[in-house]
Design a protein around this motif. Structure first.
Motif, PDB file in Angstrom:
ATOM      1  N   LEU A  38       0.837  -1.199   0.000  1.00  0.00           N
ATOM      2  CA  LEU A  38       0.000   0.000   0.000  1.00  0.00           C
ATOM      3  C   LEU A  38       0.871   1.247   0.000  1.00  0.00           C
ATOM      4  O   LEU A  38       0.599   2.222  -0.718  1.00  0.00           O
ATOM      5  CB  LEU A  38      -0.929  -0.012   1.211  1.00  0.00           C
ATOM      6  N   LYS A  39       1.934   1.226   0.780  1.00  0.00           N
ATOM      7  CA  LYS A  39       2.863   2.361   0.799  1.00  0.00           C
ATOM      8  C   LYS A  39       3.463   2.592  -0.583  1.00  0.00           C
ATOM      9  O   LYS A  39       3.613   3.732  -1.033  1.00  0.00           O
ATOM     10  CB  LYS A  39       3.978   2.109   1.813  1.00  0.00           C
ATOM     11  N   LYS A  40       3.793   1.493  -1.287  1.00  0.00           N
ATOM     12  CA  LYS A  40       4.372   1.634  -2.628  1.00  0.00           C
ATOM     13  C   LYS A  40       3.376   2.271  -3.585  1.00  0.00           C
ATOM     14  O   LYS A  40       3.732   3.157  -4.369  1.00  0.00           O
ATOM     15  CB  LYS A  40       4.785   0.258  -3.163  1.00  0.00           C
ATOM     16  N   LEU A  41       2.126   1.821  -3.533  1.00  0.00           N
ATOM     17  CA  LEU A  41       1.120   2.379  -4.423  1.00  0.00           C
ATOM     18  C   LEU A  41       0.878   3.855  -4.133  1.00  0.00           C
ATOM     19  O   LEU A  41       0.742   4.670  -5.051  1.00  0.00           O
ATOM     20  CB  LEU A  41      -0.190   1.601  -4.285  1.00  0.00           C
ATOM     21  N   LEU A  42       0.831   4.206  -2.855  1.00  0.00           N
ATOM     22  CA  LEU A  42       0.629   5.609  -2.485  1.00  0.00           C
ATOM     23  C   LEU A  42       1.799   6.483  -2.900  1.00  0.00           C
ATOM     24  O   LEU A  42       1.635   7.688  -3.141  1.00  0.00           O
ATOM     25  CB  LEU A  42       0.389   5.719  -0.971  1.00  0.00           C
ATOM     26  N   ALA A  43       2.952   5.838  -3.000  1.00  0.00           N
ATOM     27  CA  ALA A  43       4.148   6.581  -3.421  1.00  0.00           C
ATOM     28  C   ALA A  43       4.295   6.606  -4.938  1.00  0.00           C
ATOM     29  O   ALA A  43       5.270   7.135  -5.467  1.00  0.00           O
ATOM     30  CB  ALA A  43       5.396   5.956  -2.786  1.00  0.00           C
TER      31      ALA A  43
ATOM     32  N   GLU B 147       4.626   3.943  -6.860  1.00  0.00           N
ATOM     33  CA  GLU B 147       5.408   2.804  -7.348  1.00  0.00           C
ATOM     34  C   GLU B 147       4.464   1.681  -7.755  1.00  0.00           C
ATOM     35  O   GLU B 147       3.323   1.586  -7.298  1.00  0.00           O
ATOM     36  CB  GLU B 147       6.362   2.306  -6.254  1.00  0.00           C
ATOM     37  N   SER B 148       4.949   0.814  -8.638  1.00  0.00           N
ATOM     38  CA  SER B 148       4.153  -0.331  -9.067  1.00  0.00           C
ATOM     39  C   SER B 148       4.488  -1.537  -8.194  1.00  0.00           C
ATOM     40  O   SER B 148       5.549  -1.597  -7.570  1.00  0.00           O
ATOM     41  CB  SER B 148       4.452  -0.669 -10.535  1.00  0.00           C
ATOM     42  N   ILE B 149       3.558  -2.484  -8.138  1.00  0.00           N
ATOM     43  CA  ILE B 149       3.806  -3.725  -7.407  1.00  0.00           C
ATOM     44  C   ILE B 149       3.650  -4.891  -8.374  1.00  0.00           C
ATOM     45  O   ILE B 149       2.961  -4.797  -9.395  1.00  0.00           O
ATOM     46  CB  ILE B 149       2.844  -3.899  -6.211  1.00  0.00           C
ATOM     47  N   LYS B 150       4.297  -5.993  -8.054  1.00  0.00           N
ATOM     48  CA  LYS B 150       4.293  -7.152  -8.938  1.00  0.00           C
ATOM     49  C   LYS B 150       2.902  -7.781  -9.009  1.00  0.00           C
ATOM     50  O   LYS B 150       2.107  -7.684  -8.083  1.00  0.00           O
ATOM     51  CB  LYS B 150       5.302  -8.184  -8.442  1.00  0.00           C
ATOM     52  N   GLY B 151       2.662  -8.455 -10.129  1.00  0.00           N
ATOM     53  CA  GLY B 151       1.372  -9.088 -10.338  1.00  0.00           C
ATOM     54  C   GLY B 151       1.021 -10.092  -9.264  1.00  0.00           C
ATOM     55  O   GLY B 151      -0.129 -10.203  -8.840  1.00  0.00           O
ATOM     56  N   LYS B 152       2.045 -10.813  -8.779  1.00  0.00           N
ATOM     57  CA  LYS B 152       1.766 -11.825  -7.760  1.00  0.00           C
ATOM     58  C   LYS B 152       1.379 -11.193  -6.425  1.00  0.00           C
ATOM     59  O   LYS B 152       0.850 -11.869  -5.543  1.00  0.00           O
ATOM     60  CB  LYS B 152       2.968 -12.739  -7.571  1.00  0.00           C
ATOM     61  N   SER B 153       1.640  -9.891  -6.281  1.00  0.00           N
ATOM     62  CA  SER B 153       1.254  -9.179  -5.057  1.00  0.00           C
ATOM     63  C   SER B 153      -0.106  -8.514  -5.180  1.00  0.00           C
ATOM     64  O   SER B 153      -0.615  -7.958  -4.215  1.00  0.00           O
ATOM     65  CB  SER B 153       2.314  -8.125  -4.705  1.00  0.00           C
ATOM     66  N   ARG B 154      -0.677  -8.564  -6.377  1.00  0.00           N
ATOM     67  CA  ARG B 154      -2.023  -8.020  -6.578  1.00  0.00           C
ATOM     68  C   ARG B 154      -3.021  -9.124  -6.250  1.00  0.00           C
ATOM     69  O   ARG B 154      -3.206 -10.064  -7.027  1.00  0.00           O
ATOM     70  CB  ARG B 154      -2.196  -7.526  -8.015  1.00  0.00           C
ATOM     71  N   LEU B 155      -3.625  -9.004  -5.105  1.00  0.00           N
ATOM     72  CA  LEU B 155      -4.477 -10.065  -4.574  1.00  0.00           C
ATOM     73  C   LEU B 155      -5.910  -9.572  -4.390  1.00  0.00           C
ATOM     74  O   LEU B 155      -6.149  -8.386  -4.172  1.00  0.00           O
ATOM     75  CB  LEU B 155      -3.930 -10.561  -3.232  1.00  0.00           C
ATOM     76  N   SER B 156      -6.831 -10.504  -4.477  1.00  0.00           N
ATOM     77  CA  SER B 156      -8.248 -10.182  -4.250  1.00  0.00           C
ATOM     78  C   SER B 156      -8.901 -11.286  -3.426  1.00  0.00           C
ATOM     79  O   SER B 156      -8.561 -12.467  -3.574  1.00  0.00           O
ATOM     80  CB  SER B 156      -9.000 -10.044  -5.583  1.00  0.00           C
ATOM     81  N   LEU B 157      -9.822 -10.879  -2.552  1.00  0.00           N
ATOM     82  CA  LEU B 157     -10.619 -11.863  -1.840  1.00  0.00           C
ATOM     83  C   LEU B 157     -11.489 -12.607  -2.846  1.00  0.00           C
ATOM     84  O   LEU B 157     -12.011 -11.997  -3.786  1.00  0.00           O
ATOM     85  CB  LEU B 157     -11.503 -11.187  -0.793  1.00  0.00           C
ATOM     86  N   ARG B 158     -11.647 -13.888  -2.678  1.00  0.00           N
ATOM     87  CA  ARG B 158     -12.357 -14.685  -3.671  1.00  0.00           C
ATOM     88  C   ARG B 158     -13.838 -14.282  -3.755  1.00  0.00           C
ATOM     89  O   ARG B 158     -14.549 -14.281  -2.757  1.00  0.00           O
ATOM     90  CB  ARG B 158     -12.242 -16.177  -3.365  1.00  0.00           C
ATOM     91  N   PRO B 159     -14.314 -13.936  -4.954  1.00  0.00           N
ATOM     92  CA  PRO B 159     -15.733 -13.602  -5.130  1.00  0.00           C
ATOM     93  C   PRO B 159     -16.583 -14.835  -5.431  1.00  0.00           C
ATOM     94  O   PRO B 159     -17.806 -14.781  -5.386  1.00  0.00           O
ATOM     95  CB  PRO B 159     -15.723 -12.646  -6.323  1.00  0.00           C
ATOM     96  N   GLU B 160     -15.949 -15.939  -5.772  1.00  0.00           N
ATOM     97  CA  GLU B 160     -16.621 -17.206  -6.032  1.00  0.00           C
ATOM     98  C   GLU B 160     -15.581 -18.315  -5.893  1.00  0.00           C
ATOM     99  O   GLU B 160     -14.395 -18.047  -5.734  1.00  0.00           O
ATOM    100  CB  GLU B 160     -17.287 -17.199  -7.405  1.00  0.00           C
ATOM    101  N   GLY B 161     -16.018 -19.569  -5.928  1.00  0.00           N
ATOM    102  CA  GLY B 161     -15.112 -20.655  -5.601  1.00  0.00           C
ATOM    103  C   GLY B 161     -14.519 -21.412  -6.763  1.00  0.00           C
ATOM    104  O   GLY B 161     -13.467 -22.056  -6.622  1.00  0.00           O
ATOM    105  N   THR B 162     -15.140 -21.346  -7.936  1.00  0.00           N
ATOM    106  CA  THR B 162     -14.717 -22.195  -9.054  1.00  0.00           C
ATOM    107  C   THR B 162     -13.295 -21.900  -9.520  1.00  0.00           C
ATOM    108  O   THR B 162     -12.488 -22.821  -9.718  1.00  0.00           O
ATOM    109  CB  THR B 162     -15.688 -22.050 -10.234  1.00  0.00           C
ATOM    110  N   ALA B 163     -12.984 -20.622  -9.734  1.00  0.00           N
ATOM    111  CA  ALA B 163     -11.667 -20.278 -10.273  1.00  0.00           C
ATOM    112  C   ALA B 163     -10.539 -20.793  -9.388  1.00  0.00           C
ATOM    113  O   ALA B 163      -9.537 -21.331  -9.878  1.00  0.00           O
ATOM    114  CB  ALA B 163     -11.555 -18.761 -10.447  1.00  0.00           C
TER     115      ALA B 163
END
Length: 458
Positions: A74-79, A81-97
Motif C-alpha cells: 500500500l505504501k508503494k502504491l501511495l508513493a 510505485e508499481s507492485i508485482k502481479g503476484k502481489s495483486r491479490l483479491s478476496l475470492r468472489p466465487e469458488g470455481t476459479a
C-alpha cells in the motif's frame, strides 16, 4: 458508540452457526454419494486469476472484487510505485476459479486420468450493495468436476443439486429449475455477434451499461435488471437457434437424462449466468416465493475452457454453487426454523460446596462417555441451579448432597415428569467408565435413561 459488524456482513450466532454446520454436513453426505471429496483453497488469490477466469467484463471483476493488499505494498502504491502481479491479490468472489487453479497447479487430472470430483464450503466476498439475501461476505457450497465431457455428468450434477435442496427441506413445489445451453467456441462467436448487432439496432432503448457490455461481451446484457432493457433483450436472438450440431446433441442428451430422472425444468434461452467462463450447459434454481428479485438459490454449468485460461492443459469442467444465505431465506419462507443450538442432557446440582469436587468429576466422566452435561460455576443456590438447568433444557438433574454422597448415592430428577430416584454412584461410575474407554466421540453413546434412571413409569 460501540463497534458494529461491517456493512454487508453478519454474525452467525449459535443457533445459526449450528445449522450452518448441519447444512455443510448434509452437503457432504449428499455429494459424497456421488463421489465428491472436500477441498479447501485460500480465501484470496492473485487478482489475475479472477480477471482471466471469470472475465473482465463481468460485474464481479469490474465492480465487486475486494482488493487485498499488504501495508508495505500500500505504501508503494501511495508513493506512485508499481507492485508485482503476484502481489495483486483479491478476496475470492466465487469458488470455481480457485478450485480449477488448484487442480491445474497440482495436476489432479493427469492426461487420461479419471475425472476429479471436488466440493467446497466457505465464505466469498463481493462489494455489492447490501440487501435482503445479498451480503458482502456470504457463504457458498459448491462442487466442481473436471475431466468429464459426457452429458451424463451435466445431468448428474443437476440431479445432485436438486437432491440436496430436498434434503435440507426446501419444498419441491417452491423451486423452479431453469436450463439453457451457451454453445461452444465454434458456435457462440457467431451468436455473440448477432446479439451485438441486435443491440446496436436498439441502442436508443438500452442503458449505457448494456451498450458498454455490447463492446466487450454482449451476452452480459441478458443480466441487466433494468425493466426496459429486459424487455428489449426478451426479443433478442435465441442461442438455441445458433447451436452447432455437437452442442445441440449434447443439450438434447442432458435433457433426456433429466427427463428420465423425472427432474422438471424450464428452458430459458436468456439464461447466461453471471460469469464468462460458462460453455454449453448452464442452469439455475430459483425460489418461486419469498425472496423477491433475489430469488436464485443456486446454479452453475459447464466451463470447458477455464483450465486453459488459468494455464492448464485442455480439461473439461462442470460445477455449481449454492448460496447458504439465500437457502436460509427459502427455508424460512417454507416455515422451517433453526433448532436451538443449546442441548443439555443432564445438569449436576451441588447442595453445598463440599460436593463440588464429586460433581466436577462425575461431569467429566459423563462427557467423556458422550453425554452432554453442565454444572454451575458461580456458587448459585440450589434453587437457582434448578432454574439454570431448566433454562439450558436439561432432561435430567443429578443432585449431589453430602448425606447422599456419604451413602454412595445421588438423587436424579426427570425435569419433564418430576419423578425422582436415588441412584448408586458406583454403578453410574462403572457404566460411564465403560463408555468413556471408547475413542472420544465414538459410538455407541450410552442412553441417558440407563445412566441416570428415575424408575418405571417415565
Amino acid at each position: 458508540m460501540s463497534l458494529q459488524a461491517p456493512e454487508g456482513t453478519k454474525d452467525m450466532l449459535p443457533d445459526e452457526a449450528k445449522f450452518w454446520n448441519r447444512f455443510k454436513q448434509t452437503a457432504a453426505e449428499v455429494f459424497g454419494r456421488y463421489g465428491y471429496l472436500p477441498i479447501e483453497t485460500p480465501m484470496f488469490e492473485q487478482t489475475e486469476l479472477f480477471v482471466r477466469g471469470i472475465g473482465e467484463a463481468t460485474d464481479v471483476v469490474s465492480k465487486e472484487m475486494f482488493q487485498a493488499i499488504s501495508g508495505e505494498n500500500l505504501k508503494k502504491l501511495l508513493a506512485g510505485e508499481s507492485i508485482k502481479g503476484k502481489s495483486r491479490l483479491s478476496l475470492r468472489p466465487e469458488g470455481t476459479a480457485g478450485v480449477v487453479r488448484a487442480v491445474v497447479q497440482h495436476d489432479l487430472v493427469p492426461q487420461g486420468a479419471a475425472p476429479v470430483k471436488l466440493m467446497y464450503a466457505g465464505p466469498m466476498f463481493r462489494a455489492e450493495r447490501p440487501q435482503k439475501g445479498r451480503y458482502r461476505q456470504f457463504n457458498q457450497i459448491g462442487v466442481e468436476c473436471l475431466g468429464a465431457e459426457a452429458p451424463t455428468t451435466d445431468a448428474e450434477v443437476i440431479i445432485m443439486l436438486m437432491r440436496f435442496f430436498a434434503a435440507i427441506g426446501i419444498p419441491e413445489r417452491s423451486m423452479r429449475l431453469l436450463l439453457n445451453s451457451m454453445g461452444c467456441e465454434k458456435c457462440r462467436p457467431a451468436y455473440r455477434e448477432r446479439v451485438r448487432a441486435y443491440m446496436e439496432e436498439h441502442e436508443g432503448e438500452l442503458c449505457d451499461e448494456c451498450m458498454r457490455r455490447a463492446e466487450i461481451n454482449p451476452l452480459r446484457a441478458f443480466d441487466c435488471k433494468n425493466p426496459s432493457c429486459s424487455a428489449v433483450m426478451e426479443e433478442a436472438p435465441k442461442i438455441t437457434d445458433y447451436l452447432c450440431d455437437d452442442c445441440k446433441e449434447h443439450y438434447a442428451a442432458v435433457k433426456s437424462y433429466l427427463d428420465a430422472a423425472s427432474i422438471d425444468y424450464v428452458e430459458d434461452t436468456r439464461l447466461v449466468r453471471g460469469l464468462d467462463y460458462y460453455t454449453r450447459t448452464v442452469f439455475e434454481v430459483q425460489v418461486v416465493d419469498g425472496l423477491g428479485s433475489q430469488n436464485a438459490i443456486g446454479g452453475g454449468g459447464r466451463y470447458d475452457k477455464l483450465a486453459e485460461e488459468v494455464g492448464g492443459r485442455p480439461t473439461s469442467g462442470l460445477g455449481f454453487a449454492l448460496g447458504y444465505e439465500r437457502c436460509v431465506l427459502a427455508l424460512q419462507a417454507a416455515g422451517v426454523e433453526f433448532a436451538p443450538a443449546a442441548r443439555c442432557d443432564f445438569f449436576v446440582a451441588c447442595v453445598d460446596e463440599t460436593t463440588r469436587s464429586a460433581a466436577f468429576e462425575l461431569l467429566q466422566m459423563a462427557r467423556d462417555a458422550g453425554i452432554v452435561g453442565e454444572m454451575d460455576h458461580q456458587g448459585r443456590s440450589l434453587k437457582s441451579q434448578f432454574k439454570l438447568a431448566d433454562k439450558l433444557g436439561a432432561r435430567r438433574v443429578v443432585i449431589l448432597g453430602p448425606d447422599e454422597l456419604a451413602e454412595g448415592k445421588m438423587k436424579v430428577r426427570d425435569m419433564g415428569t418430576r419423578r425422582e430416584a436415588l441412584v448408586d454412584i458406583a454403578t453410574v461410575r462403572e457404566l460411564l467408565a465403560h463408555f468413556g474407554g471408547l475413542p472420544y466421540g465414538g459410538e455407541p453413546v450410552p442412553q441417558l435413561e440407563e445412566v441416570f434412571p428415575v424408575g418405571e413409569g417415565e
